[in-house]
Design an enzyme around this catalytic site. Structure first.
Site: not given
Ligand code: BG6
Length: 488
Positions: A234, A334
């Site tokens: 991401h 987190k």
């Molecule tokens: C996921 C991760 O790809 O993305 C998670 O595995 C994380 O750990 C999540 O919580 C976050 O996604 P978003 O859309 O809630 O920001």
């Protein structure tokens, strides 16, 4: 156009939390093409009716506005089917083939929402059952491997049976409306392009902060960590969207070629930069919204002596003419102080000060990704009353901000990330999916960090849950003379 969507892992967490709610939203919005069939596949002992009932019940966990009425669910349920399969048994793929051939849909989508360890077997067996035809598409969920070698092994096994054009690798951040707006901002407007370079930009900060801990995924997360879970995919995709050159058109490969160039231009790590420019942390007990929360090591499924990082902050550089010397700071974790994903583009201060102005308060563009989706342009303006008789010779400027909230502007009922991506798979649009060479390049860049950490006895630095991570993260950025956006 008829389609069959085969959902491997049809009773798994991802199916309940993301995929089924997204398919239902598309159905409700009337964007799911008619003539579709959704086939949940799992080892559970279920039939169509019991599968439908299970899904219906799971919608109770979805936010109220996105839950189906009984009448809506009945209509949606007509699309849902179940096939009991053990992915290690060839004869089960033959049964799937029979079921699919009987109908002969125009497009068949194999969505692998299973443990990645099953990807290779599933691909091989799909081919043995003759299910890798020209009208097949495959969707792969992250994590695609845990390092470069395992990522390559998965990509190789998928490419042995399907061509790259049939492979949809999901990074759900690319499906977020805010990330698409980032492309629109950069490549639909000419305003920022002349400013989007080292001469005018001092630094760029990418923050993906989560309030949540590891929830029920302790065991998975403990063998993964924030670097693999968030940075390799991401965060680096966001860095690409910010740093890439304008693509020659909006087609998938034109966009992916430019993102790949960014990943290839990332300055390689050295022992010195690994020691100074990467900070890892792990949350200790603290409190979130006034309620106590346990330490990471006390979460269910987590090794009580775990050295897994729940926080990463790092400093990257893109070594090309546009960006040489501009630090790109990435931070994710987190149990941080808020749920907040944003990109802050800090422009250089005015070269010669003729006003009194608070340092660091302006000259920046903030791209809010979530929970709000919008743009803020922070400027300085003459705010105070100028009629005073004793005006200072250097007037003082005040920070002001132009604020564009996309939810207010376009309505908050916009298409969610999974909904967008699923519709794109059905339509065969690859723009928002990741190509194998991008993934491999991202792994290549993060691997030295993983290797460095393996040999570093210090381990992650503890931070109190509900804060912005270990203080070393602020110290890292302060060494360059900057600060994180909430600090200045
Ligand atoms: C996921 C991760 O790809 O993305 C998670 O595995 C994380 O750990 C999540 O919580 C976050 O996604 P978003 O859309 O809630 O920001």
């Amino acid at each position: 156009m008829s389609f069959d969507l085969v959902l491997f892992g049809g009773t798994g967490d991802l199916a309940w939390r993301k995929i089924m709610p997204a398919l239902f939203q598309a159905f409700r919005h009337g964007t799911l093409p008619p003539g579709g069939r959704i086939i949940g596949v799992a080892r559970d002992d279920l039939d169509n009716d019991r599968y439908r009932a299970l899904i219906h019940k799971r919608f109770d966990d979805v936010e109220l506005a996105k839950r189906p009425s009984p009448e809506e669910f009945d209509r949606f349920a007509a699309l849902l089917h179940f096939l009991r399969m053990d992915l290690s048994r060839p004869q089960d793929y033959a049964r799937l083939a029979d079921m699919l051939h009987e109908r002969g849909a125009d497009t068949v989508i194999m969505y692998l929402a299973t443990a990645p360890a099953l990807f290779t077997t599933a691909c091989e067996q799909l081919a043995v059952a003759g299910l890798n035809t020209a009208n097949t598409r495959i969707v792969l969920e992250k994590p695609l491997g845990h390092d470069l070698a395992s990522n390559r092994a998965i990509n190789d096994s998928v490419r042995r049976v399907l061509s790259e054009k049939q492979i949809f690798r999901i990074d759900h951040y690319l499906g977020k409306p805010s990330v698409q707006n980032l492309f629109a901002l950069r490549f639909g407007n000419s305003l920022f392009e002349p400013l989007w370079r080292r001469e005018t930009i001092a630094n760029i900060q990418i923050t993906i902060a989560e309030e949540l801990g590891v929830e029920k995924r302790g065991a998975f997360y403990d063998s993964t960590g924030a670097l693999r879970d968030m940075v390799q995919n991401h965060a680096l995709q966001l860095l690409c969207a910010i740093g890439m050159e304008p693509p020659i058109n909006a087609h998938a490969d034109a966009i992916r070629d430019e993102k790949l160039k960014v990943l290839r231009s990332l300055t390689p790590w050295t022992p010195a930069t690994l020691a100074q420019h990467v900070i890892r942390g792990q949350y200790a007990a603290g409190s979130m919204a006034g309620a106590p929360v346990p330490a990471y090591r006390d979460e269910p499924g987590v090794d009580p002596g775990s050295g897994t990082e729940t926080f990463v902050a790092l400093r990257a550089e893109i070594a090309n003419w546009r960006w040489a010397g501009v630090p790109f700071y990435i931070r994710t974790g987190k149990r941080l102080a808020g749920r907040d994903a944003r990109i802050v583009v800090n422009f250089r201060p005015a070269p010669h000060a003729i006003f009194n102005a608070p340092a660091g308060a302006a000259n920046k563009l903030v791209i809010n990704l979530q929970p709000r989706d919008g743009l803020e342009l922070h400027l300085l303006a003459q705010g105070q009353d100028n009629r005073q008789s004793s005006r200072p010779s250097n007037p003082t400027l005040a920070p002001v901000q132009l604020d564009l909230d996309f939810d207010k502007r376009f309505g908050s009922e916009r298409v969610g990330a999974y909904e967008r991506l699923l519709l794109d798979v059905i339509d065969g649009r690859l723009n928002l999916f990741v190509r194998s060479d991008e993934q491999e390049e991202a792994w290549r860049w993060v691997e030295p960090i993983m290797e460095y950490w393996r040999g570093d006895p210090v381990g992650p630095r503890p931070y109190v849950a509900g804060t912005w991570g270990p203080s070393a993260s602020s110290a890292m950025i302060a060494r360059d003379g900057f600060c994180w956006s909430e600090e200045c």
